[in-house]
Design an enzyme around this catalytic site. Structure first.
Site, mmCIF file in Angstrom:
data_model
loop_
_atom_site.group_PDB
_atom_site.id
_atom_site.type_symbol
_atom_site.label_atom_id
_atom_site.label_comp_id
_atom_site.label_asym_id
_atom_site.label_seq_id
_atom_site.Cartn_x
_atom_site.Cartn_y
_atom_site.Cartn_z
ATOM 1 N N GLY B 42 0.863 -1.054 -0.071
ATOM 2 C CA GLY B 42 -0.121 -0.004 -0.119
ATOM 3 C C GLY B 42 0.689 1.333 -0.102
ATOM 4 N N ALA B 46 -0.342 6.122 5.200
ATOM 5 C CA ALA B 46 0.278 5.194 5.807
ATOM 6 C C ALA B 46 1.426 4.418 5.325
ATOM 7 C CB ALA B 46 -0.800 4.339 6.549
ATOM 8 N N GLY B 47 1.122 4.207 4.110
ATOM 9 C CA GLY B 47 2.071 3.093 3.385
ATOM 10 C C GLY B 47 3.406 3.828 2.911
ATOM 11 N N HIS B 268 -20.877 8.198 6.168
ATOM 12 C CA HIS B 268 -20.631 9.716 5.955
ATOM 13 C C HIS B 268 -22.046 10.781 5.627
ATOM 14 C CE1 HIS B 268 -18.867 13.591 4.995
ATOM 15 N NE2 HIS B 268 -17.594 13.456 5.330
ATOM 16 N N ARG B 333 -20.143 12.421 12.756
ATOM 17 C CA ARG B 333 -20.970 11.966 11.427
ATOM 18 C C ARG B 333 -22.081 10.821 11.729
ATOM 19 N NH1 ARG B 333 -15.057 11.323 8.340
ATOM 20 N NH2 ARG B 333 -14.971 13.178 7.604
ATOM 21 N N HIS B 404 -18.183 5.258 4.088
ATOM 22 C CA HIS B 404 -17.332 6.315 3.754
ATOM 23 C C HIS B 404 -15.899 5.737 4.476
ATOM 24 C CE1 HIS B 404 -15.053 9.785 3.233
ATOM 25 N NE2 HIS B 404 -14.544 9.987 4.728
ATOM 26 N N GLU B 428 -6.018 2.992 7.969
ATOM 27 C CA GLU B 428 -7.379 2.452 7.886
ATOM 28 C C GLU B 428 -7.433 0.817 7.978
ATOM 29 O OE1 GLU B 428 -9.871 3.954 4.639
ATOM 30 O OE2 GLU B 428 -11.638 3.032 5.478
#
Lengths: 218, 640, 257
Positions: B42, B46-47, B268, B333, B404, B428
């Site tokens: 990924g 993050a990746g 969302h 949300r 979302h 995530e």
């Protein structure tokens, strides 16, 4: 000097060379046009001006060498860039609708080739007299009038001047941008400057054969 | 056999845990780092941030993404902003407050220590990004601008127009490309991870398919990092990019990594409503719009088809402002989404199918002028107009909730390591920081916190402490995993049935949205648990995947992902069914207060549900990691 | 709506491709262009024909994956719009639509409408970054940046790397892409230390990849879905010429020497 080599080898560097040499050539063209317009003052003025240029002697040759050098660099860079640009897209689109390019921008290459052909003829015509039916080394005014009496010559001349106008219209605007000399703008000022320059040069040069044909100059 | 889930939370007071842990962790000396290799799957926030940072430290990194360039990872689509406890506004923000807001926003289902660390490093993220040239919005004085976001009463959100995710990702991507150029990272674009390989119980490599050639390749390393995003596309229609999938994390689950809280999905509130059956995805309108937009529906059902401008103020129900006066349009949300659903279920929805509510900028334009609104949201308004052919400057937007983000993910300990030693999970893809509901502008924060500031420390500790004998891809474990992947590819191509992959995906999505969506109940979930296996069986009997295993085959890619969704969906429903309470994004209609708010059951469910794979056709094992709240008072979330 | 499509089909990079005609009946004007292709593909699969391959991902105009030459315009007829955000209401019932891949030597076709744009990544690798290793740099507000500079940086940072500029340029030049990054980073104080090196190295890589040069046609600016201005190219030229004038060897910077 490796930096110079790298500069010349890059697309941006070549364009910069074209812009700088272009400016020199534009300078010459404008001066040349102003000189030519002395035709409208009269034969004496024109012949005196020509004699003055000749009297500069070695300086004239320096200027000629400079112009030749600029033209050679300009043309070489243009040729090489054209080759690079063509190689960058070998497969054409089946359908393509240009959205922003202009007649001027699309005809830079062929317009340039036409101008080169014209230049060769033009020097042979009015400078050395090779292609001129009744050339005189001192009577420049007469050379011009007689030269333009030929409909073929005048037509070629007018076509070349139209090409020059188009070439300047795109070239001058591109030159400013290539050298990074313009300001950021959504309606760039250099576009209008180029337009004005192209119009003046085209109209200035074209006025002479037109005037000859209309009988204003004889 | 049940797992022992040791979260490895460091001892000591909350505020000192991370500092203490950083000191106590073992280090790998610089000369040794280059002897160690790490695989990063990924290339999103993050990746990419992890790959770049680890390479800068000296590790040999291989990074994989299924897109044609690491710059296209779905983090790029995040619009609104990134939170950080900088307190530049002098409005009372602090690390403690960001921590508290996040824990509360997550409805007390996140781990305190992780969330506190997230709040601590949030400030470093902004500094790092600015140093990289991320063009955050600025005030005329040259200092950084902030906006407010749902679930917070301070302005702590940094943004770059409506393209914050894009700019942060490009920052990380550029750092990654810098390291690729330096030779520290080997980048594998258009490569999809199809399995993780375990040697002696540790994650030592992955199996990938080169999407261009179709070749199945093995890659070995000392540690593996998954930063493969969320599984929102299990619903078919979501705001996720079309390529987002659960495959990497689900295959890891099948190799022994526990999957935590899969039922925690975020809906969302502000997306563009569905326009027809052809709909392939849903488009988000940034939550930041709720700063200036007012949400309403007509008070009377018969007004729903009227031109909104003809409905007088008195006949409009600004239901968020009415129900939640202190947070109003900026309610979190999950709450805003559910309120929209309630209004539509009540027959007061607007637009096609009555599935929409108005988000009205009329007042804001009157107050601030059209130009100010254009500056703030211009690109979002344009996007809305392009999709709907309606002008939001003159007519209120129609919005409706859509899937979302997924708070659930692979279980990780404080070091972001899953229950498979050596397999780390970031962003995530893990479950760690958002509990049952994520606050706006916190996903970007978490992705970058994990990649820039957590994993570079914790993976060093793992490598320094763990004996890692050299493993090559000739090891039988690689051969076996590769053979499995190849067999599966052949199986998908051999079915040659009558239905397209998308038709199955759409059907699955409908089951999930209807029965495991914004509101769930036991009967619906049980029904889903019967329907999903039937659909899965139909898929493996009747799907039509054309083309060959060699070369680019997008149908085959999709088929593999949908096959995994068809298994994973069951796990999600199972988790939703077992959690007999309502919390955050998980709303069980059986468990609500008299006025329709979520009713948590802290006695019975204050734990992380970490599911362990037990074999095909066998019920997964539920492992529980109890959540201890020592620094916040467990309260009923109130935004009134 | 009923449409006729002429779609470029090419099985693999080394096989020749051709335009194939497909009827596309019953298309809703509310569909996006890619949703229309989805529908066409679903029907192709039902008929046992391989679907048309095209790159796409976010479908909200930001990831830069999609890129199609639609009726001779990059991303189709609507300005400032990617193919995924283009809706079928931009077309008329009975229209014939030509769909071709980006055409450039530096973007070889992978399959059908999918091209390889990794040349863009390599241009970024050459210098499209600020070297700020992860750590704890100074506070984000320590260095105020005038709003106009930050805005100008953002205007150029908005590039999504889709390649429409290359596709639309008669010279298949990547100047706008390269210039956008040089201009974004050059507008910020953090980008100054590497400014010269960046311009030299990125232009060298751009040429190396086989893109053409800029001749100021302005097609790229019209095609750019993010509205990036050719003013950026002027900035690139300026930075490049200035860097060259300081006689910095490209090789010295890139380590190629």
């Amino acid at each position: 000097m490796r930096w110079l080599r790298a500069f010349w080898d890059s697309t941006v560097g070549k364009k910069a060379v074209m812009a700088v040499t272009g400016i020199l050539l534009v300078g010459f063209v404008v001066a040349h046009m102003l000189g030519n317009l002395q035709m409208f003052i009269g034969a004496d003025a024109m012949n005196r001006y020509a004699a003055f240029l000749k009297s500069t002697g070695e300086l004239l040759w320096v200027a000629r060498a400079g112009l030749l050098g600029a033209a050679v660099l300009h043309i070489t860079a243009a040729y090489q860039l054209t080759q690079m640009n063509r190689a960058a897209r070998t497969d054409a689109y089946a359908k393509r609708v240009p959205a922003a390019s202009t007649l001027a921008s699309r005809t830079m290459r062929w317009g340039g080739v036409l101008l080169l052909a014209f230049l060769v003829f033009h020097i042979g015509h009015f400078t050395t007299g090779t292609f001129h039916p009744a050339f005189s080394h001192t009577m420049v005014y007469g050379n011009v009038i007689l030269g333009f009496r030929s409909p073929v010559v005048s037509a070629f001349y007018l076509a070349a001047m139209a090409a020059l106008g188009l070439h300047l219209y795109h070239g001058a605007w591109a030159g400013f941008r290539t050298l990074g000399l313009a300001k950021r703008s959504s309606a760039p000022r250099e576009r209008r400057i180029a337009q004005g320059l192209a119009l003046i040069v085209w109209a200035g040069f074209s006025s002479i054969p037109v005037a000859v044909w209309l009988g204003i100059l004889n | 056999m049940a797992l022992t889930l040791d979260a490895k939370i460091p001892a000591g007071p909350l505020a000192e845990k991370w500092d203490r842990h950083r000191f106590e962790m073992k280090l790998v000396n610089p000369a040794n780092k280059r002897k160690h290799s790490v695989i990063v799957v990924g290339s999103g926030l993050a990746g990419a941030s992890a790959a770049a940072s680890l390479s800068e430290l000296g590790y040999r990194v291989s990074c994989f993404c299924f897109q044609d360039s690491p710059r296209r990872a779905h983090s790029i689509a995040a619009q609104g902003g990134i939170n950080a406890a900088k307190n530049y506004r002098n409005d009372g923000d602090s690390v403690q407050r960001l921590f508290y807001d996040t824990i509360k926003g997550g409805d007390f289902r996140a781990r305190e220590a992780n969330v506190y660390r997230l709040a601590q490093v949030s400030v470093d993220i902004i500094d790092q990004c600015v140093a990289q040239g991320v063009p955050f919005a600025r005030e005329y004085g040259g200092l950084l601008a902030n906006r407010s976001f749902g679930g917070a009463q301070v302005s702590r959100t940094f943004y770059a127009r409506g393209q914050t995710g894009q700019q942060l990702l490009l920052g990380a991507y550029q750092a990654l490309e810098k390291e690729i150029a330096r030779g520290g990272v080997a980048m594998f674009e258009r490569h999809e991870m199809l399995d993780v390989v375990l040697v002696d119980g540790k994650a030592r490599g992955i199996i990938v398919r080169d999407l261009r050639t179709g070749e199945i390749e093995s890659h070995a390393a000392d540690a593996v990092i998954l930063a493969t995003g969320g599984y929102g596309n299990v619903f078919y229609l979501s705001t996720n990019a079309k390529g987002c999938n659960v495959t990497a994390t689900y295959r890891a689950y099948k190799k022994g990594a526990a999957f935590a809280n899969p039922c925690f999905t975020q809906i969302h509130p502000t997306c563009i409503p569905v326009s027809g059956d052809h709909q392939s995805k849903l488009t988000l309108m940034s939550e930041s719009l709720r700063n200036d937009g007012r949400v309403w529906v007509p008070k009377r059902r018969e007004d729903c088809d009227k031109d909104p401008s003809s409905i007088p103020e008195a006949d409009r129900d600004y239901y968020l402002e009415r129900k939640y006066p202190s947070f109003g349009n900026l309610s979190p949300r999950d709450i805003a989404s559910r309120a929209a659903k309630e209004a539509c279920d009540d027959g007061r929805g607007v637009g096609p199918g009555g599935r929409g509510v108005y988000l009205d900028f009329g007042d804001a334009i009157k107050r601030l002028g059209r130009q100010a609104i254009e500056e703030r949201y211009g690109n979002l308004f344009e996007m809305y107009q392009r999709i709907t052919d309606e002008d939001p400057y003159t007519r209120p937007m129609r919005i409706y909730p859509a899937v979302h983000y997924t708070m659930g993910g692979l279980w990780v300990d404080y070091n972001l390591m899953s229950s498979i030693p050596g397999l780390h999970v970031l962003g995530e893809a893990n479950f760690s920081d958002h509990g049952a509901n994520r606050l706006g502008a916190s996903a970007l924060m978490q992705g970058l916190a994990d990649g820039y500031f957590v994993i570079p420390y914790t993976i060093g500790d793992y490598i320094a402490r763990t004996p890692l004998p050299a493993v090559s891809t000739d090891h039988p474990a690689f051969a076996a995993a590769k053979a499995d992947v190849e067999a599966r590819t052949r199986a998908l191509l051999a079915i040659n049935g009558t239905r397209t992959v998308d038709s199955f995906h759409r059907e699955l999505g409908k089951i999930m949205w209807d029965k495991c969506g914004m509101a769930r109940d036991a009967a619906g979930l049980r029904q889903a648990l019967e329907e999903i296996p039937r659909l899965r069986e139909a898929f493996w009997r009747d799907v039509k995947v054309l083309g060959a295993a060699e070369g680019l085959n997008q149908s085959l890619e999709k088929a593999g992902r949908v096959a995994d969704f068809l298994e994973f969906a069951e796990l999600m429903c199972r988790d939703a069914l077992h959690r007999e309470e309502s919390c955050g994004g998980h709303f069980r209609t059986e468990y609500q207060t008299e006025d329709g708010e979520a009713k948590r059951n802290d006695e019975a469910f204050a734990y992380v549900a970490a599911w362990e794979y037990a074999g095909d056709g066998v019920d997964p094992i539920l492992n529980k990691e109890p959540l201890a709240f020592e620094n916040v008072h467990l309260s009923t979330r109130s935004y009134k | 709506m009923h449409l006729t499509l002429h779609v470029w089909r090419q099985a693999s990079p080394d096989q020749p491709g051709r335009l194939v005609e497909y009827a596309a009946p019953d298309i809703s004007p509310d569909m996006s262009f890619l949703e229309m292709l989805d529908v066409v593909n679903e029907r192709l699969i039902q008929r046992g024909e391989e679907p048309v391959a095209f790159d796409h991902d976010c479908r909200e105009g930001i990831c830069g994956s999609c890129g199609l030459m639609i009726n001779g315009s990059a991303h189709g007829p609507m300005k400032l719009t990617t193919a995924c955000q283009l809706h079928m209401r931009s077309f008329k019932d009975g229209d014939a639509i030509w769909i071709e891949p980006w055409r450039a030597k530096a973007f070889p076709v992978v399959k059908d409408l999918v091209v390889d744009r990794s040349a863009f990544d390599r241009i970024i690798q050459a210098g499209g970054y600020i070297s700020a290793a992860t750590g704890t740099p100074q506070d984000a507000n320590a260095l105020p940046i005038p709003k106009p500079d930050a805005d100008w940086a953002m205007d150029n940072a908005a590039c999504i790397g889709c390649g429409a500029c290359v596709a639309a340029c008669p010279n298949a030049s990547a100047s706008l892409f390269t210039a956008a990054k040089v201009t974004h980073l050059g507008a910020l104080p953090q980008g100054q230390p590497e400014r010269e090196r960046r311009a030299l190295a990125m232009v060298a890589q751009m040429d190396e990849e086989g893109f053409g040069g800029c001749t100021l046609h302005g097609e790229c600016q019209e095609a750019c879905p993010k509205g990036i201005s050719i003013d950026a190219i002027m900035q690139l030229n300026r930075d490049y010429i200035r860097a060259s004038a300081t006689k910095v060897e490209v090789a010295e910077w890139t380590g190629a020497a």
